[in-house]
Structure formats: C-alpha cells, structure tokens
Design an enzyme around this catalytic site. Structure first.
Site, PDB file in Angstrom:
ATOM      1  N   ASP A 177       3.256  10.614  -9.149  1.00 10.44           N
ATOM      2  CA  ASP A 177       2.129  10.006  -8.438  1.00 10.44           C
ATOM      3  C   ASP A 177       1.544  10.934  -7.360  1.00 10.44           C
ATOM      4  O   ASP A 177       1.413  10.551  -6.204  1.00 10.44           O
ATOM      5  CB  ASP A 177       2.640   8.693  -7.813  1.00 10.44           C
ATOM      6  CG  ASP A 177       1.549   7.888  -7.134  1.00 10.44           C
ATOM      7  OD1 ASP A 177       0.442   7.802  -7.686  1.00 10.44           O
ATOM      8  OD2 ASP A 177       1.814   7.354  -6.042  1.00 10.44           O
ATOM      9  N   GLU A 423      13.562   9.642  -8.454  1.00 12.59           N
ATOM     10  CA  GLU A 423      13.377   8.595  -9.458  1.00 12.59           C
ATOM     11  C   GLU A 423      13.559   9.055 -10.899  1.00 12.59           C
ATOM     12  O   GLU A 423      12.714   8.802 -11.756  1.00 12.59           O
ATOM     13  CB  GLU A 423      12.006   7.932  -9.274  1.00 12.59           C
ATOM     14  CG  GLU A 423      11.847   7.320  -7.903  1.00 12.59           C
ATOM     15  CD  GLU A 423      10.702   6.329  -7.781  1.00 12.59           C
ATOM     16  OE1 GLU A 423       9.923   6.189  -8.738  1.00 12.59           O
ATOM     17  OE2 GLU A 423      10.611   5.686  -6.728  1.00 12.59           O
ATOM     18  N   TYR A 476       9.873  -1.104  -3.949  1.00 14.52           N
ATOM     19  CA  TYR A 476       8.589  -1.618  -3.454  1.00 14.52           C
ATOM     20  C   TYR A 476       8.537  -3.135  -3.538  1.00 14.52           C
ATOM     21  O   TYR A 476       7.742  -3.705  -4.264  1.00 14.52           O
ATOM     22  CB  TYR A 476       7.440  -0.939  -4.194  1.00 14.52           C
ATOM     23  CG  TYR A 476       7.317   0.504  -3.755  1.00 14.52           C
ATOM     24  CD1 TYR A 476       6.505   0.835  -2.672  1.00 14.52           C
ATOM     25  CD2 TYR A 476       8.065   1.509  -4.347  1.00 14.52           C
ATOM     26  CE1 TYR A 476       6.431   2.133  -2.207  1.00 14.52           C
ATOM     27  CE2 TYR A 476       7.998   2.817  -3.891  1.00 14.52           C
ATOM     28  CZ  TYR A 476       7.182   3.121  -2.824  1.00 14.52           C
ATOM     29  OH  TYR A 476       7.117   4.409  -2.355  1.00 14.52           O
ATOM     30  N   GLU A 512      12.251   5.079   0.156  1.00 12.39           N
ATOM     31  CA  GLU A 512      10.835   4.711  -0.023  1.00 12.39           C
ATOM     32  C   GLU A 512      10.664   3.214   0.026  1.00 12.39           C
ATOM     33  O   GLU A 512      11.436   2.484  -0.610  1.00 12.39           O
ATOM     34  CB  GLU A 512      10.288   5.199  -1.386  1.00 12.39           C
ATOM     35  CG  GLU A 512      10.023   6.672  -1.472  1.00 12.39           C
ATOM     36  CD  GLU A 512       9.357   7.078  -2.791  1.00 12.39           C
ATOM     37  OE1 GLU A 512       8.678   6.233  -3.421  1.00 12.39           O
ATOM     38  OE2 GLU A 512       9.536   8.240  -3.185  1.00 12.39           O
TER      39      GLU A 512
END
Ligand code: GCB
Length: 606
Positions: A177, A423, A476, A512
């Site tokens: 990303d 990740e 998230y 994160e």
C-alpha cells in the site's frame, strides 16, 4: 558468507567525498520498446547529445515531477547520466562511487564500462572505479534504473500486459500500500580511500557495573600478501572530541575499550539528554608510523537485552510510543529531502514520540544519523512486504536484503530491533520454514538485537511468531474489520495482544492501527473518514494499551501513520493513504494534539 564492509563515506584528513547530487541528464525509452536503451547501448555515448533528454534532480523519484502520466506510471528502465571532473590529486587513491539507494534495479556504467549491478531498493551499494577513472579529466556515469517488481523481487509485484486504446500496455501491479516510486532516491557520492584503509568497523556496546564497554573489530583493506601488517589505533572521543581511552588494535581481531562513568546513549523519554554520541576514531598506520587512514564512527554506549516480557535498554524497560512512517513527500516521492526530514523530526519531537518503524523498507543513512543523534529508537525494517509464494529464489533475496541492512546499520545505537517482514502470509504452511531460515540468518549476522515481524494473520494460524523475540501485530479494528464499530476496539485489542502473548510467551506490541481521515471533514457522532472518527479510534486504542500495560508484557504502540502518503490508484484511497496524524505537507490533523497529550504524559510518568 558475510558481505564486505560498506562504511558510510566520511571525509577525514585521508579521505575525500564529492557529491554528484544535482541535475542529471535523463532519458526514457518509448513505452512500447522499453529495452531500446539497452539495445542501442546508451551507456556507450553521451546521453545529452540526444534531443529526448531532460534534466532530472537527484536525489528524487522521477514519477511526480513532470506532467506526464506515462512517466509517472512507466514500467521498465529509465536512464540517468552525469559528467564530472575527477581531480588529479586523487591519483594513487582508491576511488569509489556510492549510491545511497536506487529503486529498484540499478546498472551503473563508468566511462562506458559496467561497474555495478545492484538489485534492491533502499539499500546502498558502491563500485570501485579506481581503474576506470580519468584523473584530471571529465568522467561519465550512466545509470539504468528499472522499477520492475516480480514475484522474486523484494518486495514482490507482477507485471501484466493489459489492453489499452492504442494497443497493449505494461502495468505494474503490487499488493503493498505505497506507491512504487523509482529513481535515484538518495545521494550519489564519489569518495576516496587510501590504498591501505579501514575497510569495516563493527561495534557492540555494553555496561559492566559503572563501566561502558565498547567491543570493536576493525578490518583493514588494501594490504597485499607479504606486506608488513599496518598498525591500527582506536580512540574513543567524547562529544567535545576529547579522547577518553585509546588502544592498539589488531586487524580483524576483537578488541575492547572501557570507559568509566560513561555518558550513556538514552532514547528520548528515558532521559533529559538523549542521544549522546562518542566518536570511535580508527587510525591505520604503516610501520614507520605515518598515518595512512583515519575513519571516525559515531558510537552510542548502551546495553540492550530482552526477556519474554520486556525489552531493556540500559537495564530499564522500554515502552515504545511511535509511528509507522514512509519516506514520502509531494513531488519528491521517495527521494531524500532534507527539508522534509528536518520537519519530520521536529514533529516527532513535538508529538512526544520516542521511536518509529522504518516501514516498509530501510530509510536513508542521513535520516538514521539524525535518529542516533536525537535519541529515537528505530525498528529497522527490511523491504519485504506482503510476502507470498515463498520460493527459494525469494528467500535468497530476502536474506540478502537483511545482510545488506545489517551491514549498513549494525553500528547504530538507535536501531534496537530488526523487523524482518511486514504482513507476510504467515498462515501458509511454507511460511514456517521460510521464516525459520530468515530469522536464523539475521541471528547469525547480529545476535545483539531482537527481531520481530509485523504480523497480520490470525493468532491461531500464524506460523512465524515462534522464531521472533518480540511479537508485533497490525490490526485495523473499526476500520477494515467492523467498520464504524468504535465500541469494539478496546476489548478486541486487549484480547488479541493477550492471545499473542499466550501463544508465544514473548513481549508483544502493536505496530499498526489507525483510520483514514480527510483533514477538515468533521462529523458528530463520529463517522468514518472524519477527524472525530480518527480521534475516537485512537482514544479507544489508548484505553486498550493502558489496560495492557498493567499485564506486564506489552512493550509499545505505533500509530499508522505518521503522515499521509501516496499509494497506487484505487477507489479506497483519496490522493493516497490518509491515515496520517499529519497531512502529507506535515501539518497536524485534529488527532495529533490528542496523541501529543498522551505521548508526553507517558514520558512524564517514566
Ligand atoms: C497495512 C499495511 C500498510 C498499509 C495499511 C493501510 O496493514 O501494513 O502498509 O498502509 O495497512 O492503511 O491499509
């Protein structure tokens, strides 16, 4: 097989450094024939004789400077060229050309001859040009920079032939990303070393009672078989350049310097005067004691150790309060920009953080020099993101990226942890052996620092955490999962952190969490993308972290992200990723003030 040394080029009484930064000639092969430059051997003649040449600043990414969509989205090689005069006085020195980072593949020709072929962005490489350079004359450097990412590159990508209105177009796709910026991203330095020179220095420091211990190993280069061994002297100078201790050293043998009552390297938040640096001055002398070479390395004296619940710096537990970041700025892309760098550190200080992760690739030498000096703790990440298709070729390159990273940053006090991936698909069976090998590789290179991975698969399925010293996770809540459900955040974060600790019995941290936020968008009650939503997302996480800190194994919180940054084009991104607490031009969003209150309050407590 350890890599040969690659010390940062530093001027001294025996070394010269010349910057090649500035405007370079730049040419792009046509998009339907990207190998034209190679076929026509553009390195064999002066690029600037061609009408198709423009001026491109170095360092910078080339993508966002022009108004051309084709150049922004170009896939394949582009060409850079620079001419410069080499002083006559360099004759009889060894001369090198060093690139701080070229993304992703670099071929370098010097006066038309290939001198370097480097794969991997974000990491330095150099070529010995002693025998190629024309002393007292003009020299020509040509660089072909290829941004192609494949399944065997680090990070991985895919190139697809796609239909377009005027034929077929190559498109680079990737799952990570952030925009795949390309170009000569960091300074280009031509530098000299004496014939017999300091080739490499390795330093490891510790505390023994009230003594600072600096263990070192110096490697001398350039001696031929049969030469009398040069003498090596090491001295440790304090901040004011006053010598504290000296010693004779032997080539490639471990040695130790002891300083009584040392000034320790402390991170911000753990001391009112963080970042104290000594200088290790290494001198190489030939038998009749004339000085051949002097190299000065900044050194911080600190002790690092870890247990299954904490990380201890100078025997005090560390609690990270920091950020994931990017090297990213408008127009410059990923090119080193000193203004942005200085502003970022001002904001990191203002907000009260003590650390950051170099997500998702190694940051520039210049940026890390500042971290050493200002006392930021760095989780130093290699360029592996979203790893899948665990092939042997990929594994070799992944290891290579870590060899190059450790070689570059092994002496930095600021680097307190290696992040060996972001990740990866650690739920896949192949991830087990793959990360066992990567972890063992890093341990063999540097047993003095803990390793981690930013894990994002489920606790239950994960196969990599067993090889780590610190288990980190990205999640998230209320954004990608349970969007809008702020009321689910706190309990989920607490439960997940506990589950990771229960599974692996290691210190745990969150690397994160966050929410995309459009600056200026306000809404009550909180609604996704509003400033209020970002603030509430953070608040709920803070509640979780406060609960977790009482558990005794939770070692840190990193917000995603420090600032907004550019990504590939998709309908989930508005001008890029907007999870920054600062905008892309480095002004605070509402939440930054909230984070600032917490981060400063945490420091006050310690
Ligand atoms: C992640 C990635 C990071 C992304 C972030 C996001 O998990 O590690 O690179 O930018 O999520 O905002 O989607």
């Amino acid at each position: 097989q350890p890599l040969p040394g690659l010390l940062y080029p530093r001027e001294s009484e025996t070394r010269e450094v010349k910057s090649l930064d500035g405007l370079w000639d730049f040419a792009v092969p046509p998009s339907n024939d990207v190998l034209l430059g190679h076929r026509e051997s553009w390195h064999a003649r002066t690029l600037s004789n061609s009408t198709k040449v423009m001026q491109m600043p170095v360092p910078s990414s080339y993508n966002d400077i022009t108004t051309s969509r084709a150049l922004r989205d170009h896939v394949g090689p582009v060409w850079y060229e620079k001419r410069f005069f080499a002083p006559q006085s360099w004759y009889q020195k060894r001369v090198y050309i060093r690139f701080g980072s070229v993304n992703y593949l670099a071929q370098v020709w010097f006066n038309g001859e290939l001198v370097a072929n480097h794969e991997m962005g974000h990491l330095p490489f150099e070529a010995d040009i002693t025998d190629k350079i024309l002393y007292g004359l003009e020299n020509r450097v040509t660089v072909a920079v290829d941004n192609s990412l494949l399944q065997t590159s680090v990070p991985q990508g895919r190139i697809l032939d796609t239909p377009a209105d005027n034929g077929t177009v190559k498109v680079q796709s990737y799952t990570f990303d952030f925009f795949n910026y390309a170009g000569i991203h960091r300074p280009v330095l031509v530098h000299t070393k004496p014939r017999v020179h300091v080739e490499d220095i390795s330093v490891d420091t510790a505390l023994v009672r009230d003594q600072g211990v600096v263990k070192y190993r110096v490697q001398v280069g350039g001696t031929a078989a049969g030469d009398t061994q040069p003498r090596v002297e090491v001295a440790l100078l304090d901040h004011a350049q006053r010598p504290q201790v000296r010693s004779q050293a032997r080539n490639n043998q471990p040695g130790t310097l002891r300083v009584s009552e040392p000034r320790l390297w402390w991170p911000r938040s753990m001391s009112p005067s963080p970042g104290y640096l000594y200088t290790l001055e290494v001198t190489v002398l030939v038998p009749n004691t004339s000085i051949m070479d002097v190299y000065r390395l900044p050194v911080g004296i600190r002790q690092l150790r870890w247990t299954n619940t904490s990380l201890l710096l100078n025997e005090r537990p560390v609690y990270f309060r920091g950020f994931g970041r990017h090297e990213d700025a408008a127009l410059r892309g990923r090119g080193l920009d000193l203004v942005t760098m200085a502003r970022d550190y001002e904001l990191l200080k203002w907000v009260g953080s003590n650390s950051y992760r170099t997500s998702h690739y190694p940051y520039s030498d210049e940026v890390l020099d500042m971290a050493d000096r200002l006392g930021f703790m760095i989780v130093d990440e290699c360029p592996s993101v979203d790893t899948e298709n665990f092939s042997a070729e990929l594994l070799a390159k992944h290891k290579r990226s870590l060899s190059e990273l450790v070689r570059r940053d092994k002496n930095r006090p600021s680097v307190v942890m290696w992040s060996i991936a972001n990740e990866p698909r650690t739920q896949l069976p192949a991830a087990d052996l793959y990360f066992k090998e990567v972890a063992e590789h890093v341990k063999s290179l540097d047993p003095t620092r803990p390793i981690t991975i930013a894990l994002a698969r489920s606790v239950l399925e994960d196969k990599a955490g067993q090889y780590l010293d610190v288990v980190s996770f990205n999640r998230y809540n209320a954004w990608y999962s349970n969007t809008g459900r702020l009321d689910m955040i706190t309990s989920r974060v607490v439960a997940e952190a506990k589950a990771w600790h229960l599974k692996y019995n290691k210190p745990v941290m969150m690397l994160e969490y966050g929410a995309d936020t459009m600056p200026g968008l306000h809404e009550l009650p909180e609604y996704v993308w509003s400033e209020e939503y970002q603030l509430e997302t953070m608040s709920r996480h803070f509640d979780a972290f406060d609960q977790l800190r009482r558990e005794g194994f939770f070692v840190g919180e990193f917000i995603w992200n420090f600032a907004d940054f550019r990504t590939a084009q998709t309908y989930t991104r508005v001008g890029g990723n907007k999870k920054g607490i600062f905008t892309r031009d480095r002004q605070p969003k509402m939440v930054a003030h909230h984070v600032r209150r917490r981060y400063h309050a945490l420091s006050a407590k310690l």
